[in-house]
Design a protein around this motif. Structure first.
Motif, PDB file in Angstrom:
ATOM      1  N   CYS A   1      -1.418  -5.289  -7.038  1.00  0.00           N
ATOM      2  CA  CYS A   1      -2.493  -6.085  -7.633  1.00  0.00           C
ATOM      3  C   CYS A   1      -3.398  -5.179  -8.472  1.00  0.00           C
ATOM      4  N   PHE A   2      -3.250  -5.243  -9.784  1.00  0.00           N
ATOM      5  CA  PHE A   2      -4.098  -4.427 -10.658  1.00  0.00           C
ATOM      6  C   PHE A   2      -5.550  -4.848 -10.537  1.00  0.00           C
ATOM      7  N   GLY A   3      -6.434  -3.867 -10.574  1.00  0.00           N
ATOM      8  CA  GLY A   3      -7.850  -4.169 -10.477  1.00  0.00           C
ATOM      9  C   GLY A   3      -8.364  -4.103  -9.061  1.00  0.00           C
ATOM     10  N   ASN A   4      -7.464  -3.988  -8.084  1.00  0.00           N
ATOM     11  CA  ASN A   4      -7.909  -3.868  -6.702  1.00  0.00           C
ATOM     12  C   ASN A   4      -7.260  -2.622  -6.082  1.00  0.00           C
ATOM     13  N   THR A   5      -7.887  -1.494  -6.342  1.00  0.00           N
ATOM     14  CA  THR A   5      -7.292  -0.214  -5.953  1.00  0.00           C
ATOM     15  C   THR A   5      -7.097  -0.119  -4.444  1.00  0.00           C
TER      16      THR A   5
ATOM     17  N   SER B   1      -4.263   1.911 -12.774  1.00  0.00           N
ATOM     18  CA  SER B   1      -5.622   1.424 -13.053  1.00  0.00           C
ATOM     19  C   SER B   1      -6.674   2.505 -13.173  1.00  0.00           C
ATOM     20  N   THR B   2      -6.471   3.669 -12.537  1.00  0.00           N
ATOM     21  CA  THR B   2      -7.545   4.672 -12.538  1.00  0.00           C
ATOM     22  C   THR B   2      -7.261   5.814 -13.512  1.00  0.00           C
TER      23      THR B   2
END
Ligand SMILES: [Mn+2]
Length: 284
Positions: free
Chosen positions: A77-81, A30-31
């Protein structure tokens, strides 16, 4: 008798109880600051490992004899680093608590932070050996502190000054290099000085994080932020094997394979072979 169709990295099919090394995937990207795709890295390594022999002519050892379990990929969970990092931390803690060695397959490099959080909690005197093209020492990246471009800075916050030893670094902004000179030990471009560092760290707990983009893009184009001027496959193989043999490794990871950027599959094959050599060197 027919066996269940469960895919593991080459011969890493021992039970959890038998295993001394536990592999797990952290398929998260994600990042990633430039080209995403490392979320497919761990599954590609597992799947493509079947193109490789389990026997290493370099070390005269075979993964068939090893005590390694591949426990598959974490569901992240993508979007919740923050949640991703805490899931990785929890998995690493569990493996450590059972007296086994955690070996994580990324994912982008930020996944290292979750594992190091767990390992640093158990080992007060933790040191880190870091192979990478990039210093990853930024305070933040576009305002985000939890970014793969800052992961080693976040690790430094956990372990402190003069505990991190970087090799192969050939990219970063001026401020990263300036800051690095005071707080970490950076060897630019290749693995010169690695033997001295390993001697210095004898008996001390070491986390080993290997960003595969330390390799030259001609060898390893399948990555999100390719950086020309890197090491050869054999330089990396020798250096990574040496670290796994000589250091007291208490946790490690291999990250930043983004398989779809190399349609030939060669980058994935490179990653598989490095992982095999590391596992064999760690299995003592
Ligand atoms: Mn990198």
């Amino acid at each position: 008798m027919l066996k269940k169709n469960v895919e593991t990295f080459l011969e890493c099919n021992k039970t959890y109880k038998e295993a001394e090394i536990v592999l797990f995937g952290a398929p998260f990207d994600s990042t990633t600051s430039f080209r995403p795709g490392t979320r497919f890295g761990s599954s590609a390594i597992r799947h493509e490992s079947f193109g490789l022999e389990s026997y290493s002519p370099y070390q005269d050892k075979d993964l068939i004899d090893s005590k390694i379990m591949d426990s598959g990929d974490l569901e992240l969970c993508f979007g919740n680093t923050k949640k991703v990092l805490s899931d990785i931390k929890r998995r690493t803690e569990g493996i450590l608590k059972d007296g086994k060695l955690p070996f994580m397959l990324g994912g982008e490099h930020l996944v290292t932070l979750g594992a190091v959080q767990a390992v640093a909690k158990k080992y007060e005197d933790l040191h880190i050996i870091h192979f990478d093209a990039h210093g990853d020492l930024r305070e933040d990246y576009l305002g985000e502190k939890l970014s793969h471009a800052c992961v080693i800075k976040r690790c430094w916050e956990l372990v402190g000054d003069n505990r991190i030893f970087q090799f192969g670094i050939r990219s970063g902004d001026r401020e990263e290099f300036r800051w690095g000179r005071e707080h970490v030990c950076t060897r630019k471009f290749d693995f010169q000085g690695l033997r001295e560092v390993l001697e210095q760290l004898q008996g001390k707990p070491v986390y080993f994080t290997l960003d595969l983009d330390v390799l030259d893009p001609s060898v390893f184009p399948g990555t999100g932020t390719p950086e020309p001027g890197g090491v050869s496959f054999d330089q990396l193989r020798q250096a990574a094997t040496l670290v796994c043999e000589k250091a007291k490794i208490v946790g490690c990871d291999v990250n930043e394979l983004s398989p779809h950027y190399d349609a030939s599959g060669a980058s994935t094959a490179v990653a598989c072979k490095i992982v095999r050599e590391m596992l064999l060197a760690l299995d003592k």
